[in-house]
Design a protein around this motif. Structure first.
Motif, mmCIF file in Angstrom:
data_model
loop_
_atom_site.group_PDB
_atom_site.id
_atom_site.type_symbol
_atom_site.label_atom_id
_atom_site.label_comp_id
_atom_site.label_asym_id
_atom_site.label_seq_id
_atom_site.Cartn_x
_atom_site.Cartn_y
_atom_site.Cartn_z
ATOM 1 N N ARG A 91 124.989 0.692 39.331
ATOM 2 C CA ARG A 91 124.795 -0.627 39.891
ATOM 3 C C ARG A 91 126.084 -1.229 39.824
ATOM 4 O O ARG A 91 127.033 -1.179 38.999
ATOM 5 N N ILE A 109 124.380 -6.533 40.495
ATOM 6 C CA ILE A 109 122.809 -6.327 40.799
ATOM 7 C C ILE A 109 122.710 -5.296 41.752
ATOM 8 O O ILE A 109 121.417 -5.084 42.084
ATOM 9 N N ARG A 110 123.725 -4.923 42.533
ATOM 10 C CA ARG A 110 123.453 -4.149 43.806
ATOM 11 C C ARG A 110 123.498 -2.737 43.339
ATOM 12 O O ARG A 110 124.297 -2.232 42.728
ATOM 13 N N PRO A 111 122.192 -2.071 43.786
ATOM 14 C CA PRO A 111 122.122 -0.582 43.416
ATOM 15 C C PRO A 111 123.156 0.352 44.101
ATOM 16 O O PRO A 111 123.546 -0.012 45.323
ATOM 17 N N ARG A 112 123.478 1.441 43.558
ATOM 18 C CA ARG A 112 124.463 2.297 44.063
ATOM 19 C C ARG A 112 124.069 3.760 43.477
ATOM 20 O O ARG A 112 123.192 3.928 42.604
ATOM 21 N N ARG A 144 124.113 2.823 49.176
ATOM 22 C CA ARG A 144 125.614 3.094 49.310
ATOM 23 C C ARG A 144 126.014 4.121 48.039
ATOM 24 O O ARG A 144 125.421 3.962 47.049
ATOM 25 N N THR A 166 133.103 3.053 48.269
ATOM 26 C CA THR A 166 131.805 2.847 48.427
ATOM 27 C C THR A 166 131.534 3.148 50.022
ATOM 28 O O THR A 166 131.988 2.639 50.665
#
Length: 202
Positions: A73, A76-79, A140, A151
């Motif tokens: 992450r 809070i953004r998943p990767r 992403r 990314t």
């Protein structure tokens, strides 16, 4: 340059499984990513996925692929970060490395409707429940390119359903950390249509 510019338009079939493994057993993040992303944890466990992908004619390239990736992450953004990946195409290897920092290696891969193998690295047998609805899939991928985080957006649609997959990993091979472990879930993405990468800015 034998590979197309990004984004690559690809189509085919993917079978993927996800494991919860001890954090200490999961592939470590490259040093260059440690300030940009963090491994997603559930207690002392990390989530690792492995996938067989058959990129078929109709897209920019056709080839076969085996990969493993770690869920991470950025805030809070998943990767996802791809830790291991093998393809049977020199152009795919070179493009993946040079465009996005994806650490592709060459291997002899075979993927059919019920079996897949990648030399002494791994093999699998699978059967899919009838795919369900065609769904949008977006995520992403964060890798290291020229010493810095890169990314890349991935957008796809696919007919998605659950699958039964029996994996066999060489215990002393590069994916040995998954040997003997049972996946939490396995999925199939039939007839996917994918755009990998960002369009050039004008």
């Amino acid at each position: 340059m034998g590979y197309p510019p990004e984004p690559w338009s690809l189509c085919g079939r993917m079978t993927v499984s996800v494991w919860a493994v001890p954090v200490a057993a999961a592939p470590p993040l490259p040093v260059e990513l440690r300030g940009a992303v963090r491994v997603v944890r559930a207690g002392s466990r990390a989530f690792v996925g492995a996938a067989w992908v058959d990129y078929r004619p109709g897209g920019d390239m056709s080839y076969r692929e085996l990969l493993a990736a770690v869920l991470v992450r950025a805030g809070i953004r998943p990767r996802v970060t791809i830790s291991h990946i093998w393809v049977d195409s020199v152009d795919s290897r070179d493009g993946g490395r040079e465009l996005w920092g994806i650490p592709k290696e060459l291997a002899a891969l075979e993927i059919t409707g019920t079996r897949a193998s990648a030399g002494s690295i791994a093999s699998a047998g699978f059967s899919a429940v009838r795919p369900l609805l065609r769904l949008p899939v977006r995520f992403r991928c964060t890798q290291v390119l020229h010493g810095r985080p890169r990314t890349t957006p991935v957008r796809a649609t696919a007919r998605c359903g659950t699958a039964k997959v029996g994996w066999d990993f060489a215990p002393d091979g590069p994916l040995g950390f998954l040997a003997g472990r049972r996946p939490l879930v396995s999925l199939v993405a039939e007839d996917f249509r994918m755009s990998f990468g960002a369009a050039a800015q004008r």
